[in-house]
Design a protein around this motif. Structure first.
Motif, PDB file in Angstrom:
ATOM      1  N   ARG A  16       0.843  -1.198   0.000  1.00 53.58           N
ATOM      2  CA  ARG A  16       0.000   0.000   0.000  1.00 53.58           C
ATOM      3  C   ARG A  16       0.875   1.244   0.000  1.00 53.58           C
ATOM      4  O   ARG A  16       1.954   1.269   0.585  1.00 53.58           O
ATOM      5  CB  ARG A  16      -0.921  -0.004   1.223  1.00 53.58           C
ATOM      6  CG  ARG A  16      -1.922  -1.168   1.232  1.00 53.58           C
ATOM      7  CD  ARG A  16      -2.514  -1.345   2.602  1.00 53.58           C
ATOM      8  NE  ARG A  16      -1.470  -1.315   3.626  1.00 53.58           N
ATOM      9  CZ  ARG A  16      -1.665  -0.977   4.891  1.00 53.58           C
ATOM     10  NH1 ARG A  16      -2.872  -0.648   5.310  1.00 53.58           N
ATOM     11  NH2 ARG A  16      -0.664  -0.973   5.749  1.00 53.58           N
ATOM     12  N   TRP A  32      -3.943  16.105  -1.235  1.00 58.76           N
ATOM     13  CA  TRP A  32      -3.075  15.000  -0.823  1.00 58.76           C
ATOM     14  C   TRP A  32      -1.781  15.004  -1.619  1.00 58.76           C
ATOM     15  O   TRP A  32      -1.765  15.397  -2.783  1.00 58.76           O
ATOM     16  CB  TRP A  32      -3.820  13.681  -1.007  1.00 58.76           C
ATOM     17  CG  TRP A  32      -5.001  13.563  -0.088  1.00 58.76           C
ATOM     18  CD1 TRP A  32      -6.202  14.215  -0.219  1.00 58.76           C
ATOM     19  CD2 TRP A  32      -5.095  12.790   1.105  1.00 58.76           C
ATOM     20  NE1 TRP A  32      -7.028  13.877   0.828  1.00 58.76           N
ATOM     21  CE2 TRP A  32      -6.385  13.006   1.651  1.00 58.76           C
ATOM     22  CE3 TRP A  32      -4.218  11.924   1.765  1.00 58.76           C
ATOM     23  CZ2 TRP A  32      -6.807  12.389   2.832  1.00 58.76           C
ATOM     24  CZ3 TRP A  32      -4.647  11.302   2.937  1.00 58.76           C
ATOM     25  CH2 TRP A  32      -5.922  11.544   3.459  1.00 58.76           C
ATOM     26  N   ARG A 101      -3.367   8.299   4.744  1.00 56.69           N
ATOM     27  CA  ARG A 101      -4.112   7.113   4.289  1.00 56.69           C
ATOM     28  C   ARG A 101      -3.171   6.164   3.589  1.00 56.69           C
ATOM     29  O   ARG A 101      -2.275   6.587   2.859  1.00 56.69           O
ATOM     30  CB  ARG A 101      -5.201   7.509   3.285  1.00 56.69           C
ATOM     31  CG  ARG A 101      -6.533   7.782   3.937  1.00 56.69           C
ATOM     32  CD  ARG A 101      -7.619   7.931   2.893  1.00 56.69           C
ATOM     33  NE  ARG A 101      -7.941   6.657   2.229  1.00 56.69           N
ATOM     34  CZ  ARG A 101      -8.906   6.535   1.326  1.00 56.69           C
ATOM     35  NH1 ARG A 101      -9.629   7.575   0.973  1.00 56.69           N
ATOM     36  NH2 ARG A 101      -9.156   5.360   0.772  1.00 56.69           N
ATOM     37  N   TRP A 102      -3.390   4.879   3.810  1.00 57.23           N
ATOM     38  CA  TRP A 102      -2.677   3.849   3.058  1.00 57.23           C
ATOM     39  C   TRP A 102      -3.583   3.422   1.915  1.00 57.23           C
ATOM     40  O   TRP A 102      -4.706   2.982   2.161  1.00 57.23           O
ATOM     41  CB  TRP A 102      -2.367   2.645   3.938  1.00 57.23           C
ATOM     42  CG  TRP A 102      -1.316   2.876   4.975  1.00 57.23           C
ATOM     43  CD1 TRP A 102      -1.501   3.037   6.320  1.00 57.23           C
ATOM     44  CD2 TRP A 102       0.100   2.929   4.758  1.00 57.23           C
ATOM     45  NE1 TRP A 102      -0.287   3.195   6.943  1.00 57.23           N
ATOM     46  CE2 TRP A 102       0.712   3.125   6.011  1.00 57.23           C
ATOM     47  CE3 TRP A 102       0.910   2.821   3.618  1.00 57.23           C
ATOM     48  CZ2 TRP A 102       2.099   3.225   6.153  1.00 57.23           C
ATOM     49  CZ3 TRP A 102       2.285   2.923   3.761  1.00 57.23           C
ATOM     50  CH2 TRP A 102       2.873   3.116   5.022  1.00 57.23           C
ATOM     51  N   LEU A 103      -3.102   3.558   0.680  1.00 56.91           N
ATOM     52  CA  LEU A 103      -3.925   3.259  -0.484  1.00 56.91           C
ATOM     53  C   LEU A 103      -3.472   1.955  -1.133  1.00 56.91           C
ATOM     54  O   LEU A 103      -2.299   1.810  -1.494  1.00 56.91           O
ATOM     55  CB  LEU A 103      -3.821   4.392  -1.504  1.00 56.91           C
ATOM     56  CG  LEU A 103      -4.202   5.790  -1.002  1.00 56.91           C
ATOM     57  CD1 LEU A 103      -3.910   6.818  -2.085  1.00 56.91           C
ATOM     58  CD2 LEU A 103      -5.674   5.827  -0.596  1.00 56.91           C
ATOM     59  N   GLY A 104      -4.412   1.040  -1.295  1.00 58.09           N
ATOM     60  CA  GLY A 104      -4.129  -0.187  -2.033  1.00 58.09           C
ATOM     61  C   GLY A 104      -4.021   0.116  -3.517  1.00 58.09           C
ATOM     62  O   GLY A 104      -4.344   1.230  -3.958  1.00 58.09           O
ATOM     63  N   HIS A 106      -5.762  -0.402  -6.011  1.00 51.76           N
ATOM     64  CA  HIS A 106      -6.975   0.052  -6.717  1.00 51.76           C
ATOM     65  C   HIS A 106      -7.585   1.296  -6.080  1.00 51.76           C
ATOM     66  O   HIS A 106      -8.686   1.704  -6.440  1.00 51.76           O
ATOM     67  CB  HIS A 106      -8.000  -1.078  -6.778  1.00 51.76           C
ATOM     68  CG  HIS A 106      -7.453  -2.309  -7.425  1.00 51.76           C
ATOM     69  ND1 HIS A 106      -7.110  -2.363  -8.762  1.00 51.76           N
ATOM     70  CD2 HIS A 106      -7.105  -3.514  -6.905  1.00 51.76           C
ATOM     71  CE1 HIS A 106      -6.602  -3.551  -9.041  1.00 51.76           C
ATOM     72  NE2 HIS A 106      -6.575  -4.262  -7.932  1.00 51.76           N
ATOM     73  N   GLU A 107      -6.883   1.883  -5.140  1.00 53.68           N
ATOM     74  CA  GLU A 107      -7.427   3.035  -4.412  1.00 53.68           C
ATOM     75  C   GLU A 107      -6.682   4.336  -4.699  1.00 53.68           C
ATOM     76  O   GLU A 107      -6.918   5.335  -4.040  1.00 53.68           O
ATOM     77  CB  GLU A 107      -7.374   2.754  -2.897  1.00 53.68           C
ATOM     78  CG  GLU A 107      -8.227   1.580  -2.479  1.00 53.68           C
ATOM     79  CD  GLU A 107      -8.036   1.215  -1.012  1.00 53.68           C
ATOM     80  OE1 GLU A 107      -9.036   0.799  -0.388  1.00 53.68           O
ATOM     81  OE2 GLU A 107      -6.897   1.325  -0.493  1.00 53.68           O
ATOM     82  N   LEU A 108      -5.779   4.293  -5.684  1.00 58.54           N
ATOM     83  CA  LEU A 108      -4.917   5.461  -5.891  1.00 58.54           C
ATOM     84  C   LEU A 108      -5.687   6.700  -6.322  1.00 58.54           C
ATOM     85  O   LEU A 108      -5.224   7.821  -6.123  1.00 58.54           O
ATOM     86  CB  LEU A 108      -3.815   5.137  -6.914  1.00 58.54           C
ATOM     87  CG  LEU A 108      -2.841   4.032  -6.490  1.00 58.54           C
ATOM     88  CD1 LEU A 108      -1.803   3.792  -7.574  1.00 58.54           C
ATOM     89  CD2 LEU A 108      -2.152   4.384  -5.173  1.00 58.54           C
ATOM     90  N   ASP A 109      -6.881   6.513  -6.892  1.00 61.09           N
ATOM     91  CA  ASP A 109      -7.684   7.666  -7.317  1.00 61.09           C
ATOM     92  C   ASP A 109      -8.663   8.117  -6.232  1.00 61.09           C
ATOM     93  O   ASP A 109      -9.479   9.002  -6.466  1.00 61.09           O
ATOM     94  CB  ASP A 109      -8.479   7.328  -8.584  1.00 61.09           C
ATOM     95  CG  ASP A 109      -7.563   7.154  -9.784  1.00 61.09           C
ATOM     96  OD1 ASP A 109      -6.492   7.791  -9.809  1.00 61.09           O
ATOM     97  OD2 ASP A 109      -7.930   6.389 -10.689  1.00 61.09           O
ATOM     98  N   ASP A 110      -8.583   7.513  -5.065  1.00 62.02           N
ATOM     99  CA  ASP A 110      -9.576   7.804  -4.023  1.00 62.02           C
ATOM    100  C   ASP A 110      -9.323   9.118  -3.290  1.00 62.02           C
ATOM    101  O   ASP A 110     -10.178   9.573  -2.537  1.00 62.02           O
ATOM    102  CB  ASP A 110      -9.612   6.681  -2.971  1.00 62.02           C
ATOM    103  CG  ASP A 110     -10.301   5.436  -3.497  1.00 62.02           C
ATOM    104  OD1 ASP A 110     -10.610   5.410  -4.706  1.00 62.02           O
ATOM    105  OD2 ASP A 110     -10.506   4.499  -2.707  1.00 62.02           O
ATOM    106  N   VAL A 111      -8.137   9.708  -3.465  1.00 59.78           N
ATOM    107  CA  VAL A 111      -7.855  10.972  -2.773  1.00 59.78           C
ATOM    108  C   VAL A 111      -7.605  12.075  -3.796  1.00 59.78           C
ATOM    109  O   VAL A 111      -7.229  11.810  -4.950  1.00 59.78           O
ATOM    110  CB  VAL A 111      -6.648  10.859  -1.798  1.00 59.78           C
ATOM    111  CG1 VAL A 111      -6.907   9.805  -0.730  1.00 59.78           C
ATOM    112  CG2 VAL A 111      -5.359  10.585  -2.545  1.00 59.78           C
TER     113      VAL A 111
END
Ligand code: CDP
Length: 130
Positions: A16, A32, A101-104, A106-111
């Motif tokens: 992550r 971020w 936040r720790w981003l997996g 598939h979560e890189l666009d979440d912030v």
């Protein structure tokens, strides 16, 4: 005159990526970034990165590899990024940030990344997908 270098770390732990939300200055607050900062006189980029991550997050880290590329910041400054391994400590937003936040993968666009960090994060994602 050459541009001043700002170093930032793509800190990875168990696959992550660490994202940090800026608390200042006002025009950047809430966005971020990959944590980091400016080189001090006499420092190598890697030394600056280790120092900045210690100051800002309270962790000990080891730069692993430079992410190919260089991204313009405000006039006179460029951003260079290294992948970084966490050696010890749990990151906390001690300075400059008010959330982490720790981003997996598939979560890189979440912030809401700072505009100038977006191409860097895309390059980091490409690297880790290899
Ligand atoms: O802590 P220090 O004052 O050395 O640096 P900073 O304020 O964290 O960063 C210096 C400049 O680089 C600021 O204008 C930040 O917005 C910018 N920066 C960025 O755009 N993206 C990053 N990942 C890190 C810093």
């Amino acid at each position: 005159m050459s541009d001043r270098v700002v170093v930032a770390g793509a800190v990875y732990d168990r696959g992550r990526l660490l994202a940090a939300r800026r608390s200042a200055p006002e025009e950047l607050a809430g966005r971020w970034e990959l944590p980091g900062g400016k080189l001090e006189p006499g420092e190598s980029p890697e030394q600056a990165l280790v120092r900045e991550l210690r100051e800002e997050l309270g962790v000990e880290t080891e730069p692993v590899e430079r992410v190919p590329g260089e991204w313009p910041l405000k006039p006179g400054y460029v951003l260079r990024v290294w992948t970084v391994r966490l050696l010890s400590g749990e990151p906390r937003p001690l300075e400059d940030h008010d959330a982490l936040r720790w981003l997996g993968p598939h979560e890189l666009d979440d912030v809401d990344w700072l505009d100038q960090d977006r191409p860097a994060v895309a390059a980091v994602a490409g690297l880790s997908a290899e």
